[in-house]
Design a protein around this motif. Structure first.
Motif, mmCIF file in Angstrom:
data_model
loop_
_atom_site.group_PDB
_atom_site.id
_atom_site.type_symbol
_atom_site.label_atom_id
_atom_site.label_comp_id
_atom_site.label_asym_id
_atom_site.label_seq_id
_atom_site.Cartn_x
_atom_site.Cartn_y
_atom_site.Cartn_z
ATOM 1 N N ILE A 91 2.609 -0.900 -5.421
ATOM 2 C CA ILE A 91 2.923 0.411 -6.007
ATOM 3 C C ILE A 91 1.921 0.815 -7.092
ATOM 4 C CG2 ILE A 91 5.380 0.306 -5.467
ATOM 5 C CD1 ILE A 91 5.870 -0.565 -8.382
ATOM 6 N N THR A 114 -0.770 4.640 2.193
ATOM 7 C CA THR A 114 -0.156 4.433 3.498
ATOM 8 C C THR A 114 -1.128 3.692 4.397
ATOM 9 O OG1 THR A 114 0.977 5.559 5.329
ATOM 10 C CG2 THR A 114 -0.974 6.629 4.451
ATOM 11 N N ARG A 168 9.170 0.627 -3.255
ATOM 12 C CA ARG A 168 8.544 1.830 -2.707
ATOM 13 C C ARG A 168 9.583 2.821 -2.187
ATOM 14 N NH1 ARG A 168 3.148 1.580 -0.972
ATOM 15 N NH2 ARG A 168 3.670 2.831 0.847
ATOM 16 N N TYR A 169 10.648 2.307 -1.572
ATOM 17 C CA TYR A 169 11.677 3.198 -1.026
ATOM 18 C C TYR A 169 12.424 3.914 -2.143
ATOM 19 C CZ TYR A 169 10.658 0.264 3.006
ATOM 20 O OH TYR A 169 10.014 -0.423 4.010
ATOM 21 N N ASP A 196 10.092 6.758 -3.525
ATOM 22 C CA ASP A 196 10.033 7.926 -2.642
ATOM 23 C C ASP A 196 11.218 8.865 -2.878
ATOM 24 O OD1 ASP A 196 7.698 7.096 -1.453
ATOM 25 O OD2 ASP A 196 8.640 6.337 0.380
ATOM 26 N N GLN A 256 1.304 4.653 -7.061
ATOM 27 C CA GLN A 256 2.396 5.455 -7.604
ATOM 28 C C GLN A 256 2.452 5.341 -9.129
ATOM 29 O OE1 GLN A 256 2.533 3.493 -4.895
ATOM 30 N NE2 GLN A 256 4.262 4.006 -3.562
ATOM 31 N N SER A 295 12.089 -2.898 -0.743
ATOM 32 C CA SER A 295 10.899 -2.639 -1.546
ATOM 33 C C SER A 295 11.178 -1.535 -2.551
ATOM 34 C CB SER A 295 9.723 -2.225 -0.659
ATOM 35 O OG SER A 295 8.619 -1.832 -1.455
ATOM 36 N N ARG A 330 0.215 7.898 -3.062
ATOM 37 C CA ARG A 330 1.104 6.966 -2.354
ATOM 38 C C ARG A 330 0.317 6.414 -1.173
ATOM 39 N NH1 ARG A 330 4.207 6.968 2.195
ATOM 40 N NH2 ARG A 330 6.296 6.005 2.133
#
Length: 319
Positions: free
Chosen positions: A35, A113, A213-214, A217, A38, A211, A111
């Motif tokens: 991350i 990917t 990350r979810y 988001d 972010q 994670s 972010r």
């Protein structure tokens, strides 16, 4: 840990943890959950880069630059795939990826990917696969609710629906019906913010929210597009699709970790006990599987379903 840092970056009333960069665990966890991009983006947009020591700032910038180049490649590859499918008259909707970063984080590099997820019509899945194969993509497999292809080390997933077939009654037609055209294309569309939010929650649930990350988001979408996310409408959709418990579980986790969200976007239901906590998920990533870890995993595997029918199907599929 990294959660207090993220809370302070999203909740302006909460001070940044003092000298957080000196915490070995915080720095390690940014790496563990990938991350850096972010965090750098949030530090930059909240004007909190200045206090950082040069060594830490240089590391964050380096990771940000690395991710930026990676996303530039992904942006090019996504454009290539969309143009191919569009040229062949195949309707397609990009999911997550670079377009998600641009639309909801404000920058394609905010972010990182590493793959591409595209929604296509179920009845034209084979045409979409053939189209990409002709142009150099290698077909791997059709599994669950997507087909998987590869090219130049990048994975592409062609989805024909937004949930595993045995897990709910979700009909992707409502997503297609509400999607809006993307400028410059004839057949490329994008999901509405509400449907994007719905999909992002479903995606997190499918990965058992394993994670940070979810969480980011979802929090990011609530901060940037809150007025477009109607919880009443979302609950109606999940009731019809039989996905209510999963969406409620995901949002319960997010709101437990980011309680400030209740002040401007209160949930229309009581928080669920999901057995999810940061230390449990972090420990699982590091190979430490406690009793709490197995309780959390069991909940996400078999107790997130709205109906007994879907629960039984999930058990049959697993065993």
């Amino acid at each position: 840990m990294v959660i207090p840092l993220l809370r302070s970056l999203y909740d302006t009333e909460r001070p940044c943890p003092g000298s957080w960069w000196e915490s070995a665990q915080t720095m390690h966890d940014m790496e563990l959950f990938a991350i850096h991009a972010q965090v750098y983006h949030l530090l930059q947009t909240t004007h909190r880069l200045d206090p950082l020591p040069e060594e830490v700032l240089s590391k964050l910038k380096a990771r940000h630059t690395q991710g930026m180049y990676q996303n530039l490649v992904m942006k090019h590859k996504e454009t290539e795939a969309l143009e191919l499918l569009d040229k062949h008259g195949l309707e397609v909707i990009p999911l997550k990826g670079v377009r998600f970063a641009e639309r909801y984080f404000g920058h394609y590099a905010a972010r990182i990917t590493s793959d591409m997820d595209l929604l296509v019509r179920a009845e034209r899945l084979q045409e979409a696969i053939a189209c990409l194969v002709v142009h150099g993509y290698d077909f791997e497999i059709i599994k669950d609710h997507h087909a998987r292809l590869h090219k130049d080390g990048m994975m592409v997933e062609l989805h024909w629906t937004l949930d595993k077939r045995d897990w709910s009654d979700l009909d992707p037609e409502s997503f297609w019906h509400s999607a809006t055209a993307v400028n410059g294309y004839r057949h490329v569309k994008e999901l509405t913010p509400l449907h994007t939010f719905y999909f992002i929650c479903l995606h997190g649930a499918r990965h058992q929210m394993d994670s940070v990350r979810y969480l980011i988001d979802i929090v990011q979408m609530l901060h940037t597009h809150s007025r477009h996310i109607d919880y009443g409408r979302l609950m109606e959709l999940t009731s019809v699709d039989k996905t209510s418990k999963r969406i409620q579980a995901v949002l319960s986790i997010v709101y437990q970790q980011f309680p400030h969200l209740q002040t401007f976007k209160p949930l229309p239901f009581d928080l669920l006990d999901t057995h999810w906590d940061y230390d449990t998920v972090r420990g699982g990533r590091l190979g430490r599987k406690t009793k709490g870890y197995y309780q959390y995993k069991l909940f996400f595997r078999h107790f997130l379903f709205d109906t007994l029918k879907h629960q039984i199907r999930s058990i049959r599929k697993a065993y």
